[in-house]
Design a protein around this motif. Structure first.
Motif, PDB file in Angstrom:
ATOM      1  N   ILE A 287      -7.895   5.289  -4.618  1.00 48.62           N
ATOM      2  CA  ILE A 287      -6.830   4.953  -5.563  1.00 48.62           C
ATOM      3  C   ILE A 287      -7.480   4.186  -6.705  1.00 48.62           C
ATOM      4  N   GLY A 288      -7.450   4.759  -7.900  1.00 51.05           N
ATOM      5  CA  GLY A 288      -8.166   4.134  -9.012  1.00 51.05           C
ATOM      6  C   GLY A 288      -9.646   4.193  -8.702  1.00 51.05           C
ATOM      7  N   ASP A 289     -10.267   3.028  -8.508  1.00 49.97           N
ATOM      8  CA  ASP A 289     -11.676   2.987  -8.121  1.00 49.97           C
ATOM      9  C   ASP A 289     -11.871   2.292  -6.770  1.00 49.97           C
TER      10      ASP A 289
ATOM     11  N   ASP B  84      -3.397   2.858   2.605  1.00 46.13           N
ATOM     12  CA  ASP B  84      -3.157   1.631   1.845  1.00 46.13           C
ATOM     13  C   ASP B  84      -4.406   1.209   1.092  1.00 46.13           C
ATOM     14  N   GLY B  85      -4.206   0.737  -0.123  1.00 42.61           N
ATOM     15  CA  GLY B  85      -5.297   0.216  -0.931  1.00 42.61           C
ATOM     16  C   GLY B  85      -5.052  -1.241  -1.260  1.00 42.61           C
ATOM     17  N   PHE B  86      -6.130  -2.021  -1.285  1.00 45.02           N
ATOM     18  CA  PHE B  86      -6.042  -3.441  -1.603  1.00 45.02           C
ATOM     19  C   PHE B  86      -6.961  -3.731  -2.782  1.00 45.02           C
ATOM     20  N   ASP B  87      -6.553  -4.655  -3.627  1.00 43.89           N
ATOM     21  CA  ASP B  87      -7.267  -4.971  -4.872  1.00 43.89           C
ATOM     22  C   ASP B  87      -7.278  -3.764  -5.807  1.00 43.89           C
TER      23      ASP B  87
ATOM     24  N   GLU C  35      10.134  -1.417   1.532  1.00 48.12           N
ATOM     25  CA  GLU C  35       9.399  -1.625   2.783  1.00 48.12           C
ATOM     26  C   GLU C  35       8.162  -0.741   2.876  1.00 48.12           C
ATOM     27  N   ALA C  36       7.731  -0.141   1.784  1.00 50.00           N
ATOM     28  CA  ALA C  36       6.622   0.807   1.830  1.00 50.00           C
ATOM     29  C   ALA C  36       5.258   0.143   1.983  1.00 50.00           C
ATOM     30  N   LEU C  37       5.087  -1.047   1.447  1.00 55.69           N
ATOM     31  CA  LEU C  37       3.780  -1.694   1.472  1.00 55.69           C
ATOM     32  C   LEU C  37       3.508  -2.341   2.822  1.00 55.69           C
ATOM     33  N   PRO C  38       2.227  -2.459   3.191  1.00 56.37           N
ATOM     34  CA  PRO C  38       1.909  -3.146   4.447  1.00 56.37           C
ATOM     35  C   PRO C  38       2.215  -4.631   4.314  1.00 56.37           C
ATOM     36  N   ALA C  39       2.445  -5.291   5.446  1.00 53.39           N
ATOM     37  CA  ALA C  39       2.786  -6.713   5.431  1.00 53.39           C
ATOM     38  C   ALA C  39       1.670  -7.540   4.819  1.00 53.39           C
ATOM     39  N   GLU C  40       0.444  -7.282   5.201  1.00 55.98           N
ATOM     40  CA  GLU C  40      -0.700  -7.976   4.626  1.00 55.98           C
ATOM     41  C   GLU C  40      -1.927  -7.119   4.859  1.00 55.98           C
TER      42      GLU C  40
ATOM     43  N   GLY D 238       0.351  -6.411  -7.731  1.00 50.74           N
ATOM     44  CA  GLY D 238      -0.559  -7.503  -7.422  1.00 50.74           C
ATOM     45  C   GLY D 238      -1.792  -7.061  -6.664  1.00 50.74           C
ATOM     46  N   GLY D 239      -2.040  -5.766  -6.585  1.00 49.29           N
ATOM     47  CA  GLY D 239      -3.250  -5.281  -5.933  1.00 49.29           C
ATOM     48  C   GLY D 239      -3.025  -4.452  -4.686  1.00 49.29           C
ATOM     49  N   THR D 240      -1.838  -4.516  -4.081  1.00 49.01           N
ATOM     50  CA  THR D 240      -1.566  -3.748  -2.868  1.00 49.01           C
ATOM     51  C   THR D 240      -0.829  -2.461  -3.250  1.00 49.01           C
ATOM     52  N   ALA D 241      -1.299  -1.336  -2.708  1.00 48.48           N
ATOM     53  CA  ALA D 241      -0.695  -0.041  -3.034  1.00 48.48           C
ATOM     54  C   ALA D 241      -0.707   0.857  -1.801  1.00 48.48           C
ATOM     55  N   THR D 242       0.255   1.770  -1.743  1.00 44.29           N
ATOM     56  CA  THR D 242       0.379   2.743  -0.666  1.00 44.29           C
ATOM     57  C   THR D 242       0.596   4.120  -1.264  1.00 44.29           C
TER      58      THR D 242
END
Length: 192
Positions: free
Chosen positions: A82-84, A112-115, A151-156, A58-62
């Motif tokens: 990460i990606g672009d 962490d990457g978002f989107d 539990e690897a991804l950040p909470a938000e 959904g857009g969140t990655a670590t």
């Protein structure tokens, strides 16, 4: 006849010994190999080991990886893409001292990457940029955020605070409306 039996036993003994000894021989490889499905690469004297990405789709990655510095001078990881999408280095640049090791992941230095467009089961490009070592891009496997990686991804996502003037502040009563708040004075509503 005794001589023929002896010759047969002497000829069969090495084959029997080799057969029994061969039961416990384990062939070794000549190259180092990863114990997991991550990608390995080198950026000059910096070794990138077991690079993988955990994503919720959904857009969140670590990013999870281990970095080693085999060079003669200190270095640091200054940016990861990460990606672009440029990832957030939660604690700033990651220090890589001489003969040192740095772990990236949920229990270490967070990247962490978002989107991010990273679907589990596919690969995504991850570019590592260092202060001194050359930039290096790998195609890392994207793992789903479940099981050992639940539990690897950040909470938000950590969002920047909004600048004053970006959006109006206050509650709904401060907003202009098209309806008058009071009836004009001096006019009466006719009643029947």
């Amino acid at each position: 006849m005794k001589v023929a039996v002896r010759r047969l036993v002497l000829a069969a003994a090495p084959v029997l010994v080799m057969g029994v000894a061969g039961c416990s021989i384990h062939e070794q490889t000549q190259r180092w190999y990863s114990a997991d499905n991550g990608v390995n690469a080198d950026a000059g004297d910096i070794g990138l080991r077991n690079v993988q990405v955990v994503s919720d789709g959904g857009g969140t990655a670590t990013v999870i990886a281990t970095l080693t510095n085999r060079g003669g001078s200190d270095d640091e990881l200054v940016e990861v893409i990460i990606g672009d999408v440029t990832a957030d280095l939660a604690d700033g640049p990651v220090q890589l001292p001489v003969s040192g090791v740095a772990d990236l992941g949920p229990d270490a230095d967070r990247v962490d990457g978002f989107d991010v467009e990273a679907d589990p089961g596919h690969t995504v490009t991850v570019e590592f940029r260092f202060d001194s070592a050359p930039r290096t891009t790998v195609h890392a496997l994207v793992r789903p955020a479940e099981g050992a990686y639940a539990e690897a991804l950040p909470a938000e996502p950590v969002r920047e605070t909004e600048e004053p003037g970006d959006e109006p502040t206050g509650d709904a009563t401060d907003q202009p409306t098209d309806e008058p708040t009071e009836a004009p004075t001096g006019t009466e509503t006719p009643s029947e």
